[in-house]
Design an enzyme around this catalytic site. Structure first.
Site, short mmCIF file in Angstrom:
data_model
loop_
_atom_site.label_atom_id
_atom_site.label_comp_id
_atom_site.label_asym_id
_atom_site.label_seq_id
_atom_site.Cartn_x
_atom_site.Cartn_y
_atom_site.Cartn_z
N HIS A 65 0.85 -1.21 0.00
CA HIS A 65 0.00 0.00 0.00
C HIS A 65 0.87 1.25 0.00
O HIS A 65 0.63 2.21 -0.73
CB HIS A 65 -0.88 0.06 1.25
CG HIS A 65 -1.86 -1.07 1.38
ND1 HIS A 65 -1.73 -2.07 2.30
CD2 HIS A 65 -3.00 -1.32 0.71
CE1 HIS A 65 -2.74 -2.91 2.19
NE2 HIS A 65 -3.53 -2.48 1.23
N MET A 101 3.03 -9.53 -0.66
CA MET A 101 2.42 -8.87 0.49
C MET A 101 0.92 -8.76 0.28
O MET A 101 0.44 -8.42 -0.80
CB MET A 101 3.01 -7.47 0.69
CG MET A 101 4.40 -7.53 1.23
SD MET A 101 4.91 -5.92 1.83
CE MET A 101 6.61 -6.29 2.23
N SER A 138 -2.86 -8.08 2.89
CA SER A 138 -3.44 -7.95 4.23
C SER A 138 -3.92 -9.31 4.71
O SER A 138 -3.94 -9.59 5.91
CB SER A 138 -4.63 -6.98 4.20
OG SER A 138 -4.20 -5.74 3.67
N ARG A 139 -4.28 -10.18 3.77
CA ARG A 139 -4.81 -11.51 4.15
C ARG A 139 -3.71 -12.45 4.66
O ARG A 139 -4.03 -13.50 5.22
CB ARG A 139 -5.56 -12.14 2.98
CG ARG A 139 -6.89 -11.44 2.69
CD ARG A 139 -7.75 -12.22 1.71
NE ARG A 139 -9.10 -11.71 1.68
CZ ARG A 139 -9.58 -10.88 0.74
NH1 ARG A 139 -8.82 -10.48 -0.24
NH2 ARG A 139 -10.85 -10.46 0.80
#
Ligand code: PAF
Length: 278
Positions: free
Chosen positions: A36, A183, A185-186
């Site tokens: 991100h 990478m 988030s999960r």
């Protein structure tokens, strides 16, 4: 730097319209990792202003998917943005984005029917709808999206082109952990063992690249080898596809620039990854 947050649509619209220079927009669902933040960095490099949105969009989760468990930590996210030159963080909520009697959806045909669209049939309609809404509110010059969600990037490009939206879509490189895991988030859902297994997704992609470098170009042989690596690592395969990078249609032969896209489960967690053949 103290980040300014906005939670109302008129306020966000007004703040964005008052900027004089180029506006870069980074839409996210939060729980930031370096992937991100690399989008924020790209926006900062090529735009005068950067707006980030954080919103876990319920419309892009299917029944039984991880909407309620999706990791959230707004406070930490805003803290992480403190290092960057972000002008505003837009934090809408469900009542704002999908008020009662909400009826309008944006969907892109065909390229959303296969790959992730096959196992997640309503996913892209949710993505394109929320991205179209955010673009209408913020009206940026550029939108920054990660190549990790490669199909999403192509679908959004198509929406922007077909609807004559006045924004440039910038695809940014996928960011990996040191051991190669893409990478996401999960990744937070993975146990240690599941994470160790998940690293083999990247290993299989690298093996495909090595096969190509040795002159093996038929997609079937390469796919068979990827499948072997994933199954040996106890990963459950959703799909392995070698595709044209613009149309997402399957290619029978590997060539420079084509993409290998993989979706596989490590335990219960569905992971996606991809690699451009060079
Ligand atoms: O990639 C994501 O995080 C989401 O799909 C997006 C683009 C923010 C839309 O909700």
């Amino acid at each position: 730097m103290k980040i300014q947050t906005i939670t109302s649509i008129p306020e966000m619209r007004k703040a964005a319209s008052e900027f004089k220079g180029r506006i870069g927009f980074v839409p996210t669902m939060g729980y930031f990792h370096q992937g991100h933040l690399s989008l924020v960095e790209s926006s900062q490099r090529s735009c005068d202003h950067t707006i980030v949105s954080i919103y876990v969009n319920p419309a892009q989760f299917g029944p039984g998917e991880d909407l309620t468990n999706y990791p959230r930590d707004i406070r930490k996210d805003i803290e992480k943005l403190g290092k960057y030159d972000v002008d505003y963080v837009f934090l809408p909520d469900d009542a704002l984005m999908y008020p009662q009697n909400y009826k309008t959806w944006v969907s892109v045909d065909e390229i959303t029917d296969f790959l992730c669209g096959k196992s997640r049939p309503t996913h892209f309609k949710g993505v394109t709808t929320i991205v179209a809404k955010l673009l209408n509110i913020i009206n940026p010059d550029k939108i920054f999206l990660g190549e990790k969600d490669y199909q999403q990037l192509i679908v959004i490009r198509k929406m922007v082109a077909d609807l004559n939206m006045n924004v440039e879509v910038i695809g940014c490189p996928l960011i990996r952990e040191d051991d190669g895991l893409a990478m996401s988030s999960r990744n937070k859902y993975l146990s240690e063992k599941e994470r160790d297994r998940a690293v083999n997704i990247y290993r299989s992609l690298k093996k495909a690249q090595a096969m190509f470098a040795k002159g093996i170009k038929d997609s079937e042989s390469v796919t068979t080898e990827i499948k072997r690596i994933l199954l040996d690592s106890e990963l459950k395969i959703d799909y392995i596809e070698i595709v044209n990078p613009n149309t997402l249609r399957s290619e029978t032969q590997l060539s420079k620039g084509c993409r290998i896209l993989i979706a596989a489960y490590s335990g219960k967690t569905r992971l996606i990854d991809n690699l451009e053949i060079k």
